[in-house]
Write a protein that holds these residues in place. Structure first.
Motif, PDB file in Angstrom:
ATOM      1  N   ASP A 261       0.774  -1.305   0.035  1.00 15.58           N
ATOM      2  CA  ASP A 261      -0.025  -0.068  -0.050  1.00 15.58           C
ATOM      3  C   ASP A 261       0.704   1.252  -0.214  1.00 15.58           C
ATOM      4  N   ASP A 262       2.220   1.138   0.018  1.00 18.48           N
ATOM      5  CA  ASP A 262       2.919   2.517   0.256  1.00 18.48           C
ATOM      6  C   ASP A 262       3.883   2.486  -0.934  1.00 18.48           C
ATOM      7  N   ALA A 263       3.652   1.586  -1.839  1.00 14.82           N
ATOM      8  CA  ALA A 263       4.434   1.533  -3.163  1.00 14.82           C
ATOM      9  C   ALA A 263       4.175   2.956  -4.017  1.00 14.82           C
ATOM     10  N   ASP A 264       5.253   3.428  -4.627  1.00 12.55           N
ATOM     11  CA  ASP A 264       5.376   4.563  -5.371  1.00 12.55           C
ATOM     12  C   ASP A 264       4.815   4.118  -6.895  1.00 12.55           C
ATOM     13  N   LEU A 265       3.867   4.856  -7.141  1.00 17.37           N
ATOM     14  CA  LEU A 265       3.002   4.530  -8.529  1.00 17.37           C
ATOM     15  C   LEU A 265       3.600   4.577  -9.517  1.00 17.37           C
ATOM     16  N   PRO A 293      -3.367  -3.530  -3.259  1.00 16.14           N
ATOM     17  CA  PRO A 293      -4.246  -3.387  -2.162  1.00 16.14           C
ATOM     18  C   PRO A 293      -5.445  -2.767  -2.744  1.00 16.14           C
ATOM     19  N   ASN A 294      -6.596  -3.259  -1.998  1.00 19.94           N
ATOM     20  CA  ASN A 294      -8.025  -2.571  -2.420  1.00 19.94           C
ATOM     21  C   ASN A 294      -8.081  -1.014  -2.142  1.00 19.94           C
ATOM     22  N   THR A 295      -7.184  -0.596  -1.136  1.00 24.93           N
ATOM     23  CA  THR A 295      -7.284   0.762  -0.883  1.00 24.93           C
ATOM     24  C   THR A 295      -6.906   1.734  -2.026  1.00 24.93           C
ATOM     25  N   ARG A 296      -6.046   1.145  -3.004  1.00 25.91           N
ATOM     26  CA  ARG A 296      -5.436   1.787  -4.136  1.00 25.91           C
ATOM     27  C   ARG A 296      -5.678   1.096  -5.455  1.00 25.91           C
ATOM     28  N   TYR A 297      -6.877   0.078  -5.372  1.00 24.40           N
ATOM     29  CA  TYR A 297      -7.084  -0.710  -6.256  1.00 24.40           C
ATOM     30  C   TYR A 297      -7.312   0.103  -7.815  1.00 24.40           C
ATOM     31  N   ALA A 298      -8.266   0.993  -7.881  1.00 24.69           N
ATOM     32  CA  ALA A 298      -8.753   1.958  -8.961  1.00 24.69           C
ATOM     33  C   ALA A 298      -7.495   2.498  -9.680  1.00 24.69           C
ATOM     34  N   GLU A 299      -6.890   2.938  -8.632  1.00 25.88           N
ATOM     35  CA  GLU A 299      -5.389   3.888  -9.476  1.00 25.88           C
ATOM     36  C   GLU A 299      -4.612   2.807  -9.929  1.00 25.88           C
ATOM     37  N   PHE A 300      -4.319   1.922  -9.335  1.00 31.58           N
ATOM     38  CA  PHE A 300      -3.239   0.907  -9.941  1.00 31.58           C
ATOM     39  C   PHE A 300      -3.770   0.205 -11.260  1.00 31.58           C
ATOM     40  N   VAL A 301      -5.112  -0.193 -11.307  1.00 30.87           N
ATOM     41  CA  VAL A 301      -5.606  -0.658 -12.392  1.00 30.87           C
ATOM     42  C   VAL A 301      -5.549   0.119 -13.423  1.00 30.87           C
ATOM     43  N   SER A 302      -5.904   1.499 -13.301  1.00 30.44           N
ATOM     44  CA  SER A 302      -5.777   2.564 -14.313  1.00 30.44           C
ATOM     45  C   SER A 302      -4.391   2.534 -14.978  1.00 30.44           C
ATOM     46  N   ALA A 303      -3.550   2.540 -14.179  1.00 25.14           N
ATOM     47  CA  ALA A 303      -1.927   2.668 -14.432  1.00 25.14           C
ATOM     48  C   ALA A 303      -1.394   1.657 -15.048  1.00 25.14           C
ATOM     49  N   ILE A 304      -1.786   0.516 -14.787  1.00 25.83           N
ATOM     50  CA  ILE A 304      -1.581  -0.780 -15.457  1.00 25.83           C
ATOM     51  C   ILE A 304      -2.055  -1.060 -16.839  1.00 25.83           C
ATOM     52  N   THR A 414       7.613 -10.830  -7.294  1.00 28.64           N
ATOM     53  CA  THR A 414       8.170  -9.562  -6.998  1.00 28.64           C
ATOM     54  C   THR A 414       7.226  -8.680  -5.797  1.00 28.64           C
ATOM     55  N   VAL A 415       8.029  -8.076  -5.212  1.00 26.77           N
ATOM     56  CA  VAL A 415       7.324  -7.056  -4.071  1.00 26.77           C
ATOM     57  C   VAL A 415       7.693  -5.557  -4.380  1.00 26.77           C
ATOM     58  N   TRP A 416       6.730  -4.792  -4.171  1.00 25.89           N
ATOM     59  CA  TRP A 416       6.851  -3.398  -4.450  1.00 25.89           C
ATOM     60  C   TRP A 416       6.423  -2.455  -3.569  1.00 25.89           C
ATOM     61  N   SER A 417       7.283  -1.693  -3.024  1.00 23.79           N
ATOM     62  CA  SER A 417       7.167  -0.857  -1.730  1.00 23.79           C
ATOM     63  C   SER A 417       8.213   0.192  -1.621  1.00 23.79           C
ATOM     64  N   GLN A 418       7.794   1.111  -0.928  1.00 22.99           N
ATOM     65  CA  GLN A 418       9.050   2.138  -0.558  1.00 22.99           C
ATOM     66  C   GLN A 418       9.756   1.857   0.654  1.00 22.99           C
ATOM     67  N   ASP A 419       9.452   0.930   1.249  1.00 22.64           N
ATOM     68  CA  ASP A 419       9.985   0.255   2.511  1.00 22.64           C
ATOM     69  C   ASP A 419      10.517  -1.161   2.068  1.00 22.64           C
ATOM     70  N   ASN A 420      12.119  -1.038   1.849  1.00 25.14           N
ATOM     71  CA  ASN A 420      12.763  -2.022   1.726  1.00 25.14           C
ATOM     72  C   ASN A 420      12.704  -3.321   2.710  1.00 25.14           C
ATOM     73  N   GLU A 421      12.704  -3.002   3.802  1.00 28.02           N
ATOM     74  CA  GLU A 421      12.742  -3.924   4.908  1.00 28.02           C
ATOM     75  C   GLU A 421      11.284  -4.684   4.851  1.00 28.02           C
ATOM     76  N   ARG A 422      10.241  -3.846   4.863  1.00 31.43           N
ATOM     77  CA  ARG A 422       8.808  -4.385   4.967  1.00 31.43           C
ATOM     78  C   ARG A 422       8.566  -5.426   3.812  1.00 31.43           C
ATOM     79  N   ALA A 423       9.289  -4.815   2.646  1.00 32.54           N
ATOM     80  CA  ALA A 423       9.092  -5.741   1.254  1.00 32.54           C
ATOM     81  C   ALA A 423       9.822  -6.973   1.518  1.00 32.54           C
ATOM     82  N   THR A 424      11.172  -6.995   2.031  1.00 31.35           N
ATOM     83  CA  THR A 424      11.877  -8.091   2.276  1.00 31.35           C
ATOM     84  C   THR A 424      11.144  -9.114   3.228  1.00 31.35           C
TER      85      THR A 424
END
Length: 482
Positions: A261-265, A293-304, A414-424
């Motif tokens: 949910d913190d991934a940079d678009l 994440p459902n909290t950012r679903y529409a935004e990412f569907v549109s961008a993908i 793959t995992v996409w996040s601005q927090d490398n430790e959380r993603a790891t």
């Protein structure tokens, strides 16, 4: 095509010879015959295995590490000299965009051979260990003659991932390349001849499924190394189990891209350009299931969807092309059938879904995205091997991990996040052989392979060399001399 390649030949025992059987190799972008390629018969396989057991090949097994390293360096140089022509040839055979082909087919083979030449330079075949009584010599020896069977999607890279460590370990190789990419396989033969590798150390016999089946069960083969479909891998694994024969299997995948949910678009979308669409979708480790994440679903569907629609589809030999044709008409029809399945499943088509306008010649499919895909649907569970991806929503990290692992496959992710430790931490929880954090790129110094239905064993890195060696313990009653 390179002028030096006679397409209707095999390479057996250090010499080229005419192929009694040939099959047409079709240019992916045009659907027209590129050339007639060799198709090894059962008799050709027998001759190649016999050559791999010949005196000259045995000398390679018994050669010093320095002698093998020198041979590998010459082999790497010969591959490097042919690299750019090889890249073009592969793109014509299978439709790979030339910018990718220059790297994975033109450069990577020589780099990997050089890596293993350097790796074995400091290798000691024997290690003395203290024992309760006396001491033990632990000895590492070549496993023997290797039957290598490779597919058409990354023909040079996947072949050299077997050839390089096998030769470094001292194992002669019989390479059974795919008929769709039979032409570029002959580059390995040319390079071996120029490098003066001993006759029989590398035999190149492209062929069909019958040739591969005969190689797998041949009594003269000591190990099988296979990359291909999971269904074929099951058959090969069963045969090797029956024969008690070592086998490495790098099989299919249905890998997940977990977007947190913190991934940079913008950076995530740019990363998915290659992680999810590389090589026209004809990639085993592709992140083809995107979990958002459902909290950012529409935004990412549109961008993908926008990403898929923006990809340049066209001639694989054009530097501007990002998506080329699929390898064959059969593969295109398979992918289009999955698109039909997706349309009928209730999933929402948000990009692509057809043959691109103006590209009816050749085997093109537009980059395709389905949203609102149930993770249990065929679209999300079966490997499509084309430019088709799915998007599925999730509520929290635990659900994302559960969905990522809810598949028979386990090759990559793959995992996409601005927090490398959380993603790891998410990466650690994913049941796969490899995971990329904010990118996905194989590392020649680190092992690659799958779990579950994605295979057995590892390639690349020191582990890739170990796959071609056996260990022997020699117990001695005398103590180690200081």
């Amino acid at each position: 095509m390179t002028q030096s390649i006679d397409t209707a030949r095999l390479f057996v025992g250090g010499a080229f010879r005419g192929a009694a059987k040939t099959v047409p190799v079709i240019e992916a972008a045009t659907g027209e015959v590129l050339a007639d390629g060799p198709c090894a018969t059962v008799s050709d396989i027998d001759d190649a295995v016999a050559a791999a057991h010949g005196d000259a090949a045995t000398q390679w097994r018994n050669a010093t590490v320095a002698e093998r390293a020198d041979g590998l360096k010459r082999f790497a140089a010969a591959l490097r000299a042919r690299g750019q022509d090889t890249a073009t040839l592969v793109s014509r055979e299978n439709g790979m965009p030339i910018t990718l082909s220059r790297v994975v087919n033109g450069v990577f083979p020589s780099v990997l051979v050089g890596y293993y030449a350097k790796l074995i330079a400091g290798w000691e075949a024997e290690e003395a260990r203290p024992a309760l009584v006396g001491h033990t010599i632990v000895r590492r020896e070549p496993v023997g003659v290797v039957g290598a069977i490779t597919p058409w999607n990354y023909p040079q890279a996947l072949a050299i991932m077997k050839i390089a460590p096998a030769l470094a370990a001292g194992c002669p190789v019989v390479l059974k390349a795919a008929p769709e990419t039979a032409l570029d396989a002959l580059v390995f033969a040319e390079a071996a001849e120029e490098a003066c590798l001993p006759p029989g150390v590398l035999n190149v016999v492209p062929g069909d499924a019958a040739a591969g089946a005969h190689l797998v069960t041949h009594p003269g083969i000591d190990k099988v190394a296979f990359t291909g479909s999971t269904n074929a891998g099951r058959v090969i694994g069963a045969e090797c189990g029956r024969l008690i024969r070592p086998v490495t299997l790098e099989l299919g995948g249905k890998s997940a891209a977990v977007i947190l949910d913190d991934a940079d678009l913008d950076s995530t979308i740019e990363g998915l350009r290659t992680a999810s669409f590389v090589n026209n979708g004809q990639t085993c480790h592709l992140s083809s299931r995107i979990l958002v994440p459902n909290t950012r679903y529409a935004e990412f569907v549109s961008a993908i969807a926008e990403l898929a629609n923006s990809l340049t589809v066209g001639d694989p030999l054009d530097d501007a092309t990002e998506i080329g044709p699929l390898v064959s008409e059969r593969q295109r029809e398979r992918v289009l059938d999955y698109i039909r399945i997706g349309r009928e499943s209730g999933a929402r088509l948000v990009a692509g879904g057809s043959v691109p306008a103006g590209l009816s010649r050749g085997w093109f499919v537009a980059p395709t995205v389905f949203a609102d895909v149930d993770n249990r649907d065929r679209l999300a569970q079966e490997e499509i091997f084309g430019p088709v991806i799915t998007i599925t929503g999730y509520d929290d990290d635990a659900e994302a991990v559960r969905l990522a692992n809810d598949t028979e496959f386990g090759l990559a992710g793959t995992v996409w996040s601005q927090d490398n430790e959380r993603a790891t931490e998410i990466a650690r929880a994913m049941h796969t052989g490899s995971v990329g954090v904010n990118h996905y790129q194989l590392d020649i110094q680190s092992p690659f392979g799958g779990v579950k239905s994605s295979g057995l064993g590892r390639e690349l890195g020191p582990e890739g060399l170990d796959a071609y060696r056996i260990t022997k313990s020699i117990y001695r009653a005398d103590p180690i001399l200081s």
